[in-house]
Design a protein around this motif. Sequence first.
Motif, PDB file in Angstrom:
ATOM      1  N   ALA A 122      18.920  17.520 -16.743  1.00 25.46           N
ATOM      2  CA  ALA A 122      18.437  16.710 -15.625  1.00 25.46           C
ATOM      3  C   ALA A 122      17.892  15.395 -16.146  1.00 25.46           C
ATOM      4  N   HIS A 123      17.874  14.412 -15.264  1.00 19.75           N
ATOM      5  CA  HIS A 123      17.324  13.089 -15.566  1.00 19.75           C
ATOM      6  C   HIS A 123      16.570  12.637 -14.328  1.00 19.75           C
ATOM      7  N   THR A 124      15.374  12.140 -14.516  1.00 18.96           N
ATOM      8  CA  THR A 124      14.604  11.711 -13.351  1.00 18.96           C
ATOM      9  C   THR A 124      13.603  10.628 -13.726  1.00 18.96           C
ATOM     10  N   ARG A 125      13.241   9.850 -12.716  1.00 20.90           N
ATOM     11  CA  ARG A 125      12.150   8.896 -12.841  1.00 20.90           C
ATOM     12  C   ARG A 125      11.257   9.052 -11.626  1.00 20.90           C
ATOM     13  N   PHE A 126       9.936   8.961 -11.876  1.00 25.10           N
ATOM     14  CA  PHE A 126       8.986   9.083 -10.781  1.00 25.10           C
ATOM     15  C   PHE A 126       7.842   8.107 -10.994  1.00 25.10           C
ATOM     16  N   ASN A 127       7.145   7.832  -9.896  1.00 25.96           N
ATOM     17  CA  ASN A 127       5.960   6.978  -9.990  1.00 25.96           C
ATOM     18  C   ASN A 127       4.722   7.769  -9.628  1.00 25.96           C
ATOM     19  N   ASN A 128       3.583   7.232  -9.967  1.00 25.14           N
ATOM     20  CA  ASN A 128       2.303   7.894  -9.767  1.00 25.14           C
ATOM     21  C   ASN A 128       1.331   6.901  -9.138  1.00 25.14           C
ATOM     22  N   GLN A 129       0.721   7.306  -8.023  1.00 21.09           N
ATOM     23  CA  GLN A 129      -0.152   6.397  -7.280  1.00 21.09           C
ATOM     24  C   GLN A 129      -1.542   6.998  -7.085  1.00 21.09           C
ATOM     25  N   PRO A 130      -2.595   6.211  -7.323  1.00 25.57           N
ATOM     26  CA  PRO A 130      -3.951   6.674  -6.982  1.00 25.57           C
ATOM     27  C   PRO A 130      -4.057   6.913  -5.483  1.00 25.57           C
ATOM     28  N   ALA A 131      -5.008   7.740  -5.084  1.00 29.87           N
ATOM     29  CA  ALA A 131      -5.160   8.084  -3.672  1.00 29.87           C
ATOM     30  C   ALA A 131      -5.362   6.845  -2.807  1.00 29.87           C
ATOM     31  N   ALA A 132      -6.183   5.901  -3.267  1.00 26.73           N
ATOM     32  CA  ALA A 132      -6.458   4.703  -2.465  1.00 26.73           C
ATOM     33  C   ALA A 132      -5.200   3.852  -2.285  1.00 26.73           C
ATOM     34  N   VAL A 133      -4.403   3.721  -3.352  1.00 25.10           N
ATOM     35  CA  VAL A 133      -3.159   2.948  -3.262  1.00 25.10           C
ATOM     36  C   VAL A 133      -2.183   3.652  -2.331  1.00 25.10           C
ATOM     37  N   TYR A 134      -2.128   4.977  -2.435  1.00 25.11           N
ATOM     38  CA  TYR A 134      -1.213   5.739  -1.583  1.00 25.11           C
ATOM     39  C   TYR A 134      -1.601   5.583  -0.111  1.00 25.11           C
ATOM     40  N   ARG A 135      -2.890   5.604   0.184  1.00 26.08           N
ATOM     41  CA  ARG A 135      -3.324   5.444   1.580  1.00 26.08           C
ATOM     42  C   ARG A 135      -2.932   4.075   2.113  1.00 26.08           C
ATOM     43  N   ARG A 136      -3.062   3.034   1.290  1.00 29.06           N
ATOM     44  CA  ARG A 136      -2.640   1.705   1.731  1.00 29.06           C
ATOM     45  C   ARG A 136      -1.133   1.650   1.928  1.00 29.06           C
ATOM     46  N   LEU A 137      -0.401   2.298   1.043  1.00 32.14           N
ATOM     47  CA  LEU A 137       1.051   2.306   1.120  1.00 32.14           C
ATOM     48  C   LEU A 137       1.544   3.034   2.362  1.00 32.14           C
ATOM     49  N   ARG A 138       0.930   4.147   2.695  1.00 33.30           N
ATOM     50  CA  ARG A 138       1.405   5.003   3.767  1.00 33.30           C
ATOM     51  C   ARG A 138       0.774   4.680   5.119  1.00 33.30           C
ATOM     52  N   GLY A 139      -0.354   3.978   5.108  1.00 33.15           N
ATOM     53  CA  GLY A 139      -0.999   3.632   6.367  1.00 33.15           C
ATOM     54  C   GLY A 139      -1.399   4.867   7.149  1.00 33.15           C
ATOM     55  N   SER A 140      -1.082   4.909   8.445  1.00 35.27           N
ATOM     56  CA  SER A 140      -1.472   6.037   9.285  1.00 35.27           C
ATOM     57  C   SER A 140      -0.763   7.325   8.882  1.00 35.27           C
ATOM     58  N   TYR A 141       0.343   7.215   8.155  1.00 36.84           N
ATOM     59  CA  TYR A 141       1.074   8.413   7.737  1.00 36.84           C
ATOM     60  C   TYR A 141       0.395   9.148   6.584  1.00 36.84           C
ATOM     61  N   ALA A 142      -0.614   8.566   5.984  1.00 34.27           N
ATOM     62  CA  ALA A 142      -1.258   9.194   4.830  1.00 34.27           C
ATOM     63  C   ALA A 142      -2.005  10.465   5.189  1.00 34.27           C
ATOM     64  N   ASP A 143      -2.329  10.658   6.459  1.00 39.12           N
ATOM     65  CA  ASP A 143      -3.043  11.849   6.918  1.00 39.12           C
ATOM     66  C   ASP A 143      -2.016  12.972   7.106  1.00 39.12           C
ATOM     67  N   ALA A 144      -1.986  13.926   6.173  1.00 38.34           N
ATOM     68  CA  ALA A 144      -0.978  14.977   6.221  1.00 38.34           C
ATOM     69  C   ALA A 144      -1.120  15.851   7.460  1.00 38.34           C
ATOM     70  N   GLU A 145      -2.344  16.180   7.818  1.00 35.94           N
ATOM     71  CA  GLU A 145      -2.535  17.041   8.993  1.00 35.94           C
ATOM     72  C   GLU A 145      -2.029  16.352  10.255  1.00 35.94           C
ATOM     73  N   ALA A 146      -2.316  15.056  10.397  1.00 33.07           N
ATOM     74  CA  ALA A 146      -1.837  14.318  11.569  1.00 33.07           C
ATOM     75  C   ALA A 146      -0.326  14.199  11.555  1.00 33.07           C
ATOM     76  N   ALA A 147       0.250  13.959  10.365  1.00 32.32           N
ATOM     77  CA  ALA A 147       1.707  13.842  10.266  1.00 32.32           C
ATOM     78  C   ALA A 147       2.383  15.146  10.663  1.00 32.32           C
ATOM     79  N   LEU A 148       1.832  16.261  10.222  1.00 34.15           N
ATOM     80  CA  LEU A 148       2.412  17.556  10.573  1.00 34.15           C
ATOM     81  C   LEU A 148       2.245  17.849  12.059  1.00 34.15           C
TER      82      LEU A 148
END
Length: 306
Positions: free
Chosen positions: A151-177
Amino acid sequence: MSVSVLSREFQPVQQSQVHQWQVHKLRSEEVLLTAWAERSPGRYVLTGRWPRGHAFYRPTRGAYDPMLLAESVRQTVPLLSHAVHDVPRAYKQAWEHFSFSVDPLASLVTTVDEAVRLVVTCSDVVRRGSRFAGMTMDIDVHLGERLMGSAHTRFNNQPAAVYRRLRGSYADAEAALANCLPAGPPVDPHRVDRTSPDDVVLSPVAGGRPGRWMLRVDPAHPVLFDHAVDHAPGMLLLEAARQAAHAVGGSATVFGMRTHFARYVELDAPAVVVAGEPVPDGTGRRRVDVSVEQHGVRVFTSEVTI
């Protein structure tokens, strides 16, 4: 790789136990990796166990489901992030691209309990200051002393604060579900090499257009949704590509995939799975191009070898 090289590669060294939280699994029976060790800087050997009768990734035609290899690699992503690069639990890792191939003869389930070993070589490690931001991994997967896949793969890693800014309202998993669209009716399970409709991730589209389905998302699925997430999991998309390839390829076996994750697939909007006709790849096998589209944009692509 020769047996002599394998014997050197797998000589006993001090191993560290894999903790369940490090592979982002709530159900202990879904943890496929058991221990890891550093062979040299950037090179690791991980050991694991594949159940012969997994509830979802069942053996087919006497061979292990290749998705066990894919899930083992997925678990390697957070494991090495947390264990090697000291990434906090709240950080998020995301696939950018992922490919794998398996040797069907080396994938056969035997009568003995064979160890699974992943030899991982890391490269192109990116840091933002002192923070680990992502890397590339090349992985050889062994059953006993048989090289059964890579296998070959590349991934990125984001701090929680950066991820929340990136995802906006979608960052809330319970709300998304909570906003997830109801799962549509499944296609005939046997058409996608499944036995239970609960394990089907494709739903018919209106008018029955060939090679097109709706992505069927069931947050209650115990394997694909082991824990709360705010988007369609990567393994769900891989399963959709596999099932779409079966649907257009007839009685086929999946030997590999080459995938690209362009955007997150949201749970509150329809996603369309599109598969082309199988085409010969020049090796006696066939290739099926599969994509997932949402809001008119291609968000995931996979070249599936059958």
